[in-house]
Design an enzyme around this catalytic site. Sequence first.
Site, PDB file in Angstrom:
ATOM      1  N   GLU A 208       0.813  -1.214   0.000  1.00 55.27           N
ATOM      2  CA  GLU A 208       0.000   0.000   0.000  1.00 55.27           C
ATOM      3  C   GLU A 208       0.846   1.263   0.000  1.00 55.27           C
ATOM      4  O   GLU A 208       1.914   1.300   0.582  1.00 55.27           O
ATOM      5  CB  GLU A 208      -0.826   0.044   1.287  1.00 55.27           C
ATOM      6  CG  GLU A 208      -1.738  -1.131   1.457  1.00 55.27           C
ATOM      7  CD  GLU A 208      -2.400  -1.159   2.830  1.00 55.27           C
ATOM      8  OE1 GLU A 208      -2.538  -0.095   3.460  1.00 55.27           O
ATOM      9  OE2 GLU A 208      -2.775  -2.254   3.250  1.00 55.27           O
TER      10      GLU A 208
ATOM     11  N   CYS B 198       3.004   8.373   1.465  1.00 53.16           N
ATOM     12  CA  CYS B 198       3.497   7.443   2.482  1.00 53.16           C
ATOM     13  C   CYS B 198       3.659   6.089   1.820  1.00 53.16           C
ATOM     14  O   CYS B 198       2.713   5.570   1.226  1.00 53.16           O
ATOM     15  CB  CYS B 198       2.474   7.381   3.621  1.00 53.16           C
ATOM     16  SG  CYS B 198       2.840   6.107   4.832  1.00 53.16           S
TER      17      CYS B 198
ATOM     18  N   CYS C 176       5.447  -7.519   7.811  1.00 53.28           N
ATOM     19  CA  CYS C 176       6.406  -7.009   8.799  1.00 53.28           C
ATOM     20  C   CYS C 176       6.598  -8.067   9.871  1.00 53.28           C
ATOM     21  O   CYS C 176       5.668  -8.799  10.201  1.00 53.28           O
ATOM     22  CB  CYS C 176       5.842  -5.731   9.435  1.00 53.28           C
ATOM     23  SG  CYS C 176       6.979  -4.913  10.573  1.00 53.28           S
TER      24      CYS C 176
ATOM     25  N   CYS D  31       4.327  -5.450  16.404  1.00 51.08           N
ATOM     26  CA  CYS D  31       3.672  -4.476  17.298  1.00 51.08           C
ATOM     27  C   CYS D  31       2.186  -4.844  17.420  1.00 51.08           C
ATOM     28  O   CYS D  31       1.525  -5.093  16.412  1.00 51.08           O
ATOM     29  CB  CYS D  31       3.811  -3.057  16.736  1.00 51.08           C
ATOM     30  SG  CYS D  31       5.525  -2.544  16.540  1.00 51.08           S
TER      31      CYS D  31
ATOM     32  N   CYS E 282      -0.699  -3.007  15.400  1.00 46.54           N
ATOM     33  CA  CYS E 282      -0.471  -2.677  13.990  1.00 46.54           C
ATOM     34  C   CYS E 282      -0.971  -3.774  13.052  1.00 46.54           C
ATOM     35  O   CYS E 282      -0.644  -4.950  13.229  1.00 46.54           O
ATOM     36  CB  CYS E 282       1.021  -2.449  13.762  1.00 46.54           C
ATOM     37  SG  CYS E 282       1.410  -1.922  12.092  1.00 46.54           S
TER      38      CYS E 282
ATOM     39  N   CYS F 285      -1.844   2.091   8.083  1.00 45.19           N
ATOM     40  CA  CYS F 285      -0.899   0.976   7.906  1.00 45.19           C
ATOM     41  C   CYS F 285      -1.506  -0.408   7.757  1.00 45.19           C
ATOM     42  O   CYS F 285      -2.008  -0.964   8.725  1.00 45.19           O
ATOM     43  CB  CYS F 285       0.009   0.835   9.135  1.00 45.19           C
ATOM     44  SG  CYS F 285       0.933   2.255   9.511  1.00 45.19           S
TER      45      CYS F 285
HETATM   46  N1  SAH Z   1       7.821   0.154  11.079  1.00 45.67           N
HETATM   47  C1  SAH Z   1       7.911   1.572  11.133  1.00 45.67           C
HETATM   48  C2  SAH Z   1       7.033   2.311  10.133  1.00 45.67           C
HETATM   49  C3  SAH Z   1       5.638   1.829   9.894  1.00 45.67           C
HETATM   50  S1  SAH Z   1       4.297   2.257  10.898  1.00 45.67           S
HETATM   51  C4  SAH Z   1       7.642   2.062  12.549  1.00 45.67           C
HETATM   52  O1  SAH Z   1       7.336   1.248  13.397  1.00 45.67           O
HETATM   53  O2  SAH Z   1       7.785   3.255  12.798  1.00 45.67           O
HETATM   54  C5  SAH Z   1       4.138   3.992  10.965  1.00 45.67           C
HETATM   55  C6  SAH Z   1       3.617   4.473  12.323  1.00 45.67           C
HETATM   56  O3  SAH Z   1       2.240   4.093  12.541  1.00 45.67           O
HETATM   57  C7  SAH Z   1       4.396   3.875  13.483  1.00 45.67           C
HETATM   58  O4  SAH Z   1       4.617   4.846  14.456  1.00 45.67           O
HETATM   59  C8  SAH Z   1       3.424   2.818  13.992  1.00 45.67           C
HETATM   60  O5  SAH Z   1       3.733   2.447  15.298  1.00 45.67           O
HETATM   61  C9  SAH Z   1       2.108   3.501  13.826  1.00 45.67           C
HETATM   62  N2  SAH Z   1       0.929   2.630  13.864  1.00 45.67           N
HETATM   63  C10 SAH Z   1       0.826   1.334  13.546  1.00 45.67           C
HETATM   64  N3  SAH Z   1      -0.430   0.878  13.755  1.00 45.67           N
HETATM   65  C11 SAH Z   1      -1.141   1.919  14.203  1.00 45.67           C
HETATM   66  C12 SAH Z   1      -2.492   2.083  14.603  1.00 45.67           C
HETATM   67  N4  SAH Z   1      -3.359   1.068  14.581  1.00 45.67           N
HETATM   68  N5  SAH Z   1      -2.875   3.314  15.007  1.00 45.67           N
HETATM   69  C13 SAH Z   1      -1.993   4.349  15.045  1.00 45.67           C
HETATM   70  N6  SAH Z   1      -0.715   4.244  14.683  1.00 45.67           N
HETATM   71  C14 SAH Z   1      -0.282   3.046  14.273  1.00 45.67           C
END
Ligand code: SAH
Length: 341
Positions: free
Chosen positions: A91, A104, A111, A115, A118, A332
């Site tokens: 995406e 973006c 991944c 987390c 995510c 994301c």
């Molecule tokens: N892997 C990288 C970049 C991808 S995610 C990282 O971890 O930074 C980009 C941002 O969106 C990160 O800060 C991530 O923690 C956040 N993110 C992921 N899922 C989310 C969600 N459900 N709500 C808000 N932010 C989220």
Amino acid sequence: MKQDIKSMLFEELAAYFAETGERSFRAEQVFRWLHGGARSFAGMTDLPEKLREKLDSEFYITSPELIIKRVSRIDGTIKYLWGMRDGAAVESVAMEYSHGNTVCISSQVGCRMGCVFCASSIGGLVRDLAASEMLDQVMYSRLDSRKDLSNVVLMGIGEPLDNFDNVVRFLRLINHPLGMNIGARHISVSTCGIAEKIDKLAHCDIQFTLSASLHAPDDETRSRLMPINRDGDVDRLLDACARYFAETGRRVSYEYAMVDGVNDTLRHAGILARKLRNTGSHVNLIPLSDVPERALRGSKPEQVSAFCGYLRENGVNCTVRRSLGGDISASCGQLRRRELR
Ligand code: SAH
């Protein structure tokens, strides 16, 4: 086996033409075609036909297929799902901000960081993206949207520092004056915070803004949200960010997704303020987007403003990120996830 020509640095292309006895200006011609969006060698009309055929027998040009495009009725955000050569899908999102339009992009297919909030990590890592496949997301989002997408953020699917070499290659390519020529100040890379890779990045001599996804100020809370924290700790990450600043002169900003009842109390704000006070750091609070597969909720707006207010009163710069594209699964991994299902 054909090679991926768009992932080659300008210097590598120049070396190839020198080795194969071609005129030296061919490198510049081909590089310009590739970075201008050429989908085939046949279309490179200022190259001799023999050379076009030779290139076609040795190289391929990545060109993603547009699988889905969704346009938000609320704010004009556009979400793309692109299909790659091997059928993988990633995406990108094009967003309009007052400080410039931004695209973006994703850095991996899936991944492996895990987390818990995510959508990108559900299903794990499929593979790394090549530099060309990251470039394509910028190039084809620009061509399709007809927007002047002047800013690029690596905040889509994947962990950029887990695909280190290809990401650095991508940054060098997109920076190149004969290519898209996107300046360092217009590029941000977001990481879940792999401390040793942040140190490695500080010595790469490429400039851009680095954001670290902190999401909690203490190990107990952060490890609950982010498995990567189990290898290190919050202070180790903050130290790596401080070294990055000392080395590059560029401050790291912190992302903090507000999760109801988990990391959003004033106790957390207090620890965070104590650790970041007087560092000139910037904290970007992100209201958590609900992910149906995960049993976590975003904090209430009152809680977000109380948290932000506390940080500001205690000497930490803080802003709340505006959510865009809420009607089109713009966050994301959400769209890829839906399609896989
Ligand atoms: N892997 C990288 C970049 C991808 S995610 C990282 O971890 O930074 C980009 C941002 O969106 C990160 O800060 C991530 O923690 C956040 N993110 C992921 N899922 C989310 C969600 N459900 N709500 C808000 N932010 C989220």
